[in-house]
Each structure stands twice: as C-alpha cells, then as structure tokens.
Design a protein around this motif. Structure first.
Motif, short mmCIF file in Angstrom:
data_model
loop_
_atom_site.label_atom_id
_atom_site.label_comp_id
_atom_site.label_asym_id
_atom_site.label_seq_id
_atom_site.Cartn_x
_atom_site.Cartn_y
_atom_site.Cartn_z
N SER A 148 11.19 5.51 2.74
CA SER A 148 9.91 4.79 2.75
C SER A 148 8.72 5.74 2.81
CB SER A 148 9.85 3.86 3.97
OG SER A 148 9.81 4.65 5.16
N ARG A 195 16.23 5.89 -4.31
CA ARG A 195 15.16 4.95 -4.70
C ARG A 195 14.92 4.97 -6.20
NH1 ARG A 195 11.65 2.85 -0.89
NH2 ARG A 195 11.47 1.24 -2.51
N LEU A 198 12.60 -1.71 -9.83
CA LEU A 198 11.16 -1.56 -10.06
C LEU A 198 10.91 -0.56 -11.18
CD1 LEU A 198 10.05 -1.00 -6.34
CD2 LEU A 198 10.02 -3.16 -7.58
N ASP A 214 5.52 1.45 -10.11
CA ASP A 214 5.43 0.54 -8.97
C ASP A 214 6.08 1.13 -7.72
OD1 ASP A 214 4.07 -1.30 -10.47
OD2 ASP A 214 5.80 -2.60 -10.85
N LEU A 215 7.19 1.84 -7.89
CA LEU A 215 7.85 2.47 -6.75
C LEU A 215 6.94 3.50 -6.10
CD1 LEU A 215 10.16 3.17 -4.87
CD2 LEU A 215 11.13 4.62 -6.67
N GLY A 233 3.74 3.76 -6.37
CA GLY A 233 2.58 3.06 -5.82
C GLY A 233 2.87 2.45 -4.47
N SER A 234 4.05 1.85 -4.32
CA SER A 234 4.41 1.23 -3.04
C SER A 234 4.62 2.29 -1.96
CB SER A 234 5.66 0.36 -3.19
OG SER A 234 6.82 1.15 -3.40
N GLN A 249 3.08 5.15 -1.83
CA GLN A 249 1.73 5.59 -1.51
C GLN A 249 1.08 4.64 -0.50
OE1 GLN A 249 -0.83 8.08 -3.27
NE2 GLN A 249 -1.61 7.59 -1.24
N ARG A 250 1.18 3.34 -0.75
CA ARG A 250 0.58 2.36 0.17
C ARG A 250 1.25 2.43 1.55
NH1 ARG A 250 0.81 -0.56 -4.60
NH2 ARG A 250 2.73 -1.63 -3.99
N GLU A 251 2.58 2.52 1.56
CA GLU A 251 3.29 2.61 2.85
C GLU A 251 2.87 3.87 3.61
OE1 GLU A 251 7.40 0.45 1.24
OE2 GLU A 251 7.40 2.57 1.80
N GLU A 301 -0.64 3.33 5.03
CA GLU A 301 -0.60 2.40 6.17
C GLU A 301 0.01 3.06 7.40
OE1 GLU A 301 1.64 -0.81 4.57
OE2 GLU A 301 0.02 -1.51 3.26
#
Length: 373
Positions: A223, A243, A347, A351-352, A354-355, A357-359, A362
């Motif tokens: 993650s 992943r 995915l 998109d992988l 990008g997700s 990066q967001r995780e 956060e």
C-alpha cells in the motif's frame, strides 16, 4: 506531501516505485513501459524470455538473447521513462544476458538469486570492446546487510565500482526467496528489520566514495502507507511485484491474473523449487500433485538454471512457469507475494500508481496530525 523522487545515479524517477522483474514472461515490455510512462521504473524479467521463440528448445541461448534485445527495444520505443532488466545470477546464460542488456542500453540491471560478484566486469568489457560508453546502472538484489557488504567490497576491490543502488528483498516476496525455510517467518529476517541494517552497512561505502547508494525496500510492500513506512525508515523507494500482476498491462494471460484476484490468504504457500530455493506461490492442484509425488524427474530441455538438479527434481520449473504465464495453471503455478489475497480487481497501471500516491499522501497527512497532537 507528494511522492519523493527516486534517484539512481543520473537517473531520476518521479515515482519512487520499481516494478519487480517477474518471470517467466509476467513482466515484459508492455508492463515495463506502462510503469515507466507513469514515472516509475519498469523492469523486464530476463528468465526464459525467449519462451515463445520457435527455436527455444534447440537454441535456447540465441532464442533468449534475441527475445531480450527485442523486448528492451520495444520498451524503449514505447516510453521515454526508465526501463530496467532483471537477470538472475543463477541463469546459465547470465553473462550473455547481462552483456546483451548493456549493449541494448537497458537503463538498469537488477540482479539477484545469487551474488552478482562479477557484474561490473561485463560493463567494463562492453565499453572496451565497443569503444563507447554504456551508462547502464548496476543494482544487486540482496536479503541481508552481510550480502550488501560483500558485494560492495568485491566490486570496489576488483573493479573500483560501487553499486548504484541495492534492492533489499524481504521474506514476504513472491517467487524465489533468498532465505532458508526456517528464516521466512523469523522477525529477525523481516524487511522492517533488514532494511535499516543494509542502510547502515552501506554508509561507510557512501562516505568513502562520496556518493549516495539508494536502498530500495522490496517484498510484501502493498500500500501507499507501506511506501510511507519504508521511506521514513530511510529507504529511497520500494519495489513492488504482486500489485503489478493485477494490471491490464501485465504481460501474463488473463487467467494468471484472475488467479491473483481469486486467491485467499490460506492459498499462499511456500514450495521447494527445483532451483534449490524456497519460493512463495498460490497453491493449486499442480503443487499438490508435486508434493504427493505424482510428478517424476524429467528430461531437461532448456538448461536454464545452473543450480537446478534435473535428475532429482520432480518437475521443470521453466515449463511450469511458462504454462502458468499462458494461463494453463493445471500444468503450472503462479508465484506471488504474501499479500496477494488482498487483491480484488484488475486495474490499469495508471490507476494503481494513482491510488498508491493518494494512500501515501493520506498516510503522511495522518502521521503529521498525530505528531502535531
């Protein structure tokens, strides 16, 4: 806070993620170029890369080198990003594969499954014989601080060359593991334990040569929060394999990818590979039959792995992995990391990343709030 960049020599990846080199045929030019286009480092796996060549059984060396050149060329045509090659030391064609990768201008060679003690010699020889400078970076894959120190000392004393980086692969990785079976679940060999040890072991060499040697964490990284943890620990970036299998761009058959989506935690198992190392895979009927003695020694065609004991092993690892890559899982099996059961969909690479990066952002924000309170 956005992702930090990952710098290896004069190469700068804007995303600190290396896509693991996954054989046989799981990560080729399509996946590697997609990752590179998103700012990470894409990696082509060299093991049995010539599996689809018509003459692979009769001329395995020529077939594999031909396919390797073509995949590197295709990746470079598809991206201006960073493209590496993963070449196992245990390959019988190791020297030829390394030389071909250098002359094909792979940006980085990642090398594990043994200690790549002679790797810089091939770079030196290529430059000498071709009368030109090749800028391929050389990155060993290790599982201990001792291995990192041994390689750095050997390279410096014999070639005056310090590794451009180290990938530290922990026991939660998929595929062949650089650990004894009893070490796999030992907390003293966990990635969290080994990464700081390697960072510390590398410091004297960095000081002596006056340049950074990035340490990259690999094996069980899943993650954005995992990426945050290892970067805060001092790693320059991470390597992720599992992943990227569950992406549309992965070079494996759709049935191989669906095995990842369907996997449960209890399906993940450790096998004894013909290569002489333990390996982590998704259990299936083929693995059960092998354990029950239904598989018998075979006549080796490929002669691909120097440590393979063909007369004693009950199946051909190359054939099993080629079958799996083609989706024929009743005649093979899928290697995977320990977290494969967490995957629930396929995915795109974009998109992988990008997700992740967001995780990551956060997780960093949560950390800052906790520290502020």
């Amino acid at each position: 806070m956005p992702f930090p960049t990952l710098q290896i020599g004069d190469l700068v990846a804007r995303v600190p993620i290396i896509q693991g080199g996954m054989g046989v045929g799981i990560s080729l030019s399509r996946l590697a170029s997609a990752v590179a286009n998103e700012g990470g480092i894409g990696v082509i796996a060299g093991a049995m890369i010539g599996m689809k060549e018509p003459d692979v059984a009769k001329n395995p060396i020529e077939a594999n080198l031909r396919a390797l050149r073509r995949e590197i060329e295709k990746a470079h045509e598809a991206t201006k990003g960073i493209v590496g090659v993963n070449i196992m030391v245990a390959l019988t064609t190791f020297s030829e594969m390394v030389r071909t990768s250098i002359e094909s201008r792979a940006d980085i060679i990642f090398s594990g499954a043994g200690l790549p003690l002679d790797l810089p010699r091939h770079l030196h020889d290529a430059c000498e014989q071709k009368k030109e400078e090749f800028r391929t970076k050389l990155v060993p894959i290790v599982s201990s601080a001792r291995a990192a120190s041994v390689i750095a000392k050997k390279w410096l004393s014999r070639f005056d060359y310090l590794p451009d980086a180290f990938v530290v692969e922990g026991p939660k990785a998929g595929g062949h593991l650089g650990f004894k079976p009893e070490e796999i679940d030992d907390p003293g060999h966990s990635l969290e334990h080994v990464v700081p040890e390697v960072i510390e072991a590398v410091k004297p060499f960095e000081d002596a040569k006056g340049r950074a040697v990035p340490v990259i964490a690999a094996g069980g990284v899943y993650s954005g929060d995992d990426i945050r943890r290892f970067i805060e620990m001092g790693a320059a970036g991470v390597q992720m394999g599992t992943r990227f299998v569950a992406t549309h761009e992965c070079d494996a058959d759709e049935r191989f990818k669906q095995a990842y989506v369907a996997a449960r935690e209890e399906d993940v198992t450790i096998i004894k590979s013909p290569v002489g190392m333990p390996g982590r895979a998704i259990g299936n009927g083929f693995i059960e039959a092998m354990r029950e003695g239904a598989k018998k020694p075979f006549k080796c065609v490929f002669k691909c792995i120097s440590t393979c004991e063909q007369e004693q092993t009950p199946y051909c690892i190359a054939a099993a992995l080629i079958n799996a890559m083609k989706g024929n899982l009743e005649k093979g099996f899928a290697f995977s990391g320990s977290n494969v059961f967490r995957i629930d969909s396929i995915l795109s690479v974009r998109d992988l990343i990008g997700s992740l990066q967001r995780e990551f952002e956060e997780a960093v924000a949560r950390r800052m709030v906790l520290q502020g309170s």
